[in-house]
Scaffold this active site. Structure first.
Site, mmCIF file in Angstrom:
data_model
loop_
_atom_site.group_PDB
_atom_site.id
_atom_site.type_symbol
_atom_site.label_atom_id
_atom_site.label_comp_id
_atom_site.label_asym_id
_atom_site.label_seq_id
_atom_site.Cartn_x
_atom_site.Cartn_y
_atom_site.Cartn_z
ATOM 1 N N HIS A 285 10.330 -9.077 5.215
ATOM 2 C CA HIS A 285 9.095 -8.423 5.656
ATOM 3 C C HIS A 285 7.919 -9.283 5.217
ATOM 4 C CE1 HIS A 285 6.733 -4.747 6.663
ATOM 5 N NE2 HIS A 285 5.890 -5.269 5.786
ATOM 6 N N HIS A 328 5.999 -1.998 -3.681
ATOM 7 C CA HIS A 328 5.236 -3.077 -4.292
ATOM 8 C C HIS A 328 4.173 -2.554 -5.248
ATOM 9 C CE1 HIS A 328 3.360 -1.906 -0.494
ATOM 10 N NE2 HIS A 328 2.217 -2.429 -0.876
ATOM 11 N N GLU A 334 -5.672 -1.170 -2.583
ATOM 12 C CA GLU A 334 -5.560 -0.898 -1.155
ATOM 13 C C GLU A 334 -6.122 0.478 -0.790
ATOM 14 O OE1 GLU A 334 -1.438 -1.115 -0.199
ATOM 15 O OE2 GLU A 334 -1.230 -3.226 -0.747
ATOM 16 N N TYR A 343 2.088 5.792 10.914
ATOM 17 C CA TYR A 343 2.261 4.558 10.138
ATOM 18 C C TYR A 343 3.726 4.445 9.758
ATOM 19 C CZ TYR A 343 1.789 1.303 6.213
ATOM 20 O OH TYR A 343 1.928 0.231 5.353
ATOM 21 N N HIS A 358 -4.155 3.179 -3.154
ATOM 22 C CA HIS A 358 -3.182 2.690 -4.116
ATOM 23 C C HIS A 358 -3.860 1.567 -4.894
ATOM 24 C CE1 HIS A 358 -0.462 4.073 -0.663
ATOM 25 N NE2 HIS A 358 -0.416 5.008 -1.609
ATOM 26 N N HIS A 364 3.757 1.755 -5.050
ATOM 27 C CA HIS A 364 3.733 2.533 -3.819
ATOM 28 C C HIS A 364 4.672 1.876 -2.805
ATOM 29 C CE1 HIS A 364 0.538 -0.475 -3.521
ATOM 30 N NE2 HIS A 364 0.615 -0.420 -2.206
#
Length: 428
Positions: A285, A328, A334, A343, A358, A364
């Site tokens: 990803h 992560h 963020e 989403y 976050h 999160h």
């Protein structure tokens, strides 16, 4: 009236609403054409390097100084010190969308959600939601504190600015330079969405590096307004956000009286669906930095003061890979929102118009249901459609306000979405 635009990001434009309004050969002749006043609007210090130096010359019916005194400080829940007081915690937050209330103008409807930094020191940002249901033709506004990014979620928003008219719909953004005066209209009778106020350096396109010369946001897709002006007298209000507070002065004419302008400082709009998404075609990803539309650089190379990132419709083809965003903990903080659809990391609970936060090093990632679904999904080419999420990343921690934490929009049980992520070690 059909709206007209100029195409290109960072270009030097010249535009006039009346032929002959722009002077020839010099910016401030002894007598400007058509009896206009020459005035310069600066977005950076005079001595900023040429590539980062932003300014425009405007030729207006009256200079911008012609208004009453800013002696009156106005109470506004989004701008007072209590609303801006930070709630300091590493906790993860998520908020529901702001609902419409009758009789709320664009400015009246603003709700302060979170922010960081300091407008006086010119670093940091503020995040708001708005839900406007009423127009006010007698009110004009500007922010001396920062550049505004406006993202509608529902209903169009028409921005009548000193330098022309921008109209934005959901999946479009408008960026208004610091200090630009404007008024709002509601073509669909109501509009709601998000605002990010950037106290730092102006947004610019990110460097593409190894991506090459093409990809992400194309400069030609950014649109600036052609010159348009109001010539009307009467009793109006000019409201200014200055150092976090709202001030008001009387003005006997419309301040949107610029007949012509030229320069590289101006409001602009961009359609997020024109973004050319870069993605993996093998495995793993990729980091969200490949989705950056605009960036406000910090003084630390490679670290953004603010990155504006989107997650648009796109093909997912990665092999042997967990495709939603991975779990992560980030150096950057963020603040996220959703414009339409769902989403892919949070299919429930994160609705259009809502937001999440976050902060730096707060863990999160996908909720338990998304993790379970993605872990068993058949890895064939998949097109993510009907989605448009965005994120403002900042090198500084972003603090929710005490009001947003205690208010009705806050999903106080948000962290429960990860509670079913049980230990699977040794059970496979």
């Amino acid at each position: 009236m059909s709206l007209q635009y100029l195409s290109g990001f960072g270009n030097h434009f010249s535009t006039e609403a009346k032929p002959g309004a722009l002077p020839s050969g010099q910016n401030s002749p002894q007598r400007s054409p058509l009896g206009l006043y020459a005035e310069q609007h600066n977005g950076t210090a005079f001595t900023a390097p040429r590539p980062e130096n932003f300014r425009s010359w405007v030729y207006r019916i009256r200079p911008s100084v012609t208004h009453g005194s800013f002696d009156k400080k106005i109470s506004h829940s989004a701008f007072d010190s209590e609303a801006q007081a930070p709630h300091v915690t590493p906790k993860q937050f998520r908020w529901n969308a702001l609902q419409f209330e009758a009789g709320k103008t664009f400015l009246d409807s603003l709700v302060f959600i979170a922010g960081n930094g300091n407008a006086a020191a010119m670093h940091g940002c503020a995040h708001y939601m708005y839900a406007a249901t009423k127009e006010n033709s007698n009110e004009y506004f500007y922010s001396a504190d920062g550049e505004w990014v406006i993202l509608p979620v529902e209903g169009r928003l028409r921005l009548k600015t000193e330098m022309g008219i921008l109209e934005i719909a959901p999946n479009e953004i408008a960026v208004l330079p610091r200090g630009l005066r404007f008024a709002t209209e509601l073509p669909d009778a109501k509009s709601r969405g998000y605002i990010c106020e950037n106290f730092g350096s102006p947004f610019k396109l990110p460097d593409l590096g190894p991506i090459g010369s093409n990809g992400l946001a194309n400069p030609r897709d950014f649109l600036a307004p052609v010159a348009a002006f109001e010539e009307k007298n009467g009793s109006f209000l000019l409201k200014a956000k200055f150092m976090g507070s709202l001030w008001q002065a009387d003005i006997d004419h419309s301040p949107l009286d610029v007949v012509a302008w030229h320069g590289n400082l101006y409001p602009y709009k961009y359609n997020l669906k024109n973004f050319n998404t870069i993605n993996t075609v093998s495995f793993d990803h990729p980091d969200p930095s490949i989705f950056t539309v605009l960036t406000s650089p910090s003084s630390k190379p490679g670290t953004a003061h603010i990155d504006f990132v989107i997650f648009p419709p796109r093909w997912m083809v990665a092999e042997h890979t967990f495709r939603p965003p991975y779990f992560h903990r980030n150096y950057m903080s963020e603040y996220m929102g959703l414009i339409e659809g769902a989403y892919d990391a949070k299919e429930e609970g994160f609705a259009p118009g809502g937001a999440s936060l976050h902060n730096c090093m707060s863990g999160h990632g996908p909720d338990a249901a998304t993790f379970a679904k993605a872990s068993e999904a058949k890895l064939e080419p998949q097109y993510l459609k009907n989605t448009m999420a965005f994120m403002f990343e900042s090198q500084l921690p972003i603090f929710p306000s005490k009001a947003s934490v205690s208010g009705a929009l806050n999903q106080k049980d948000y962290v429960e979405c990860w509670s079913d992520l049980d230990a699977k070690f040794g059970k496979a």
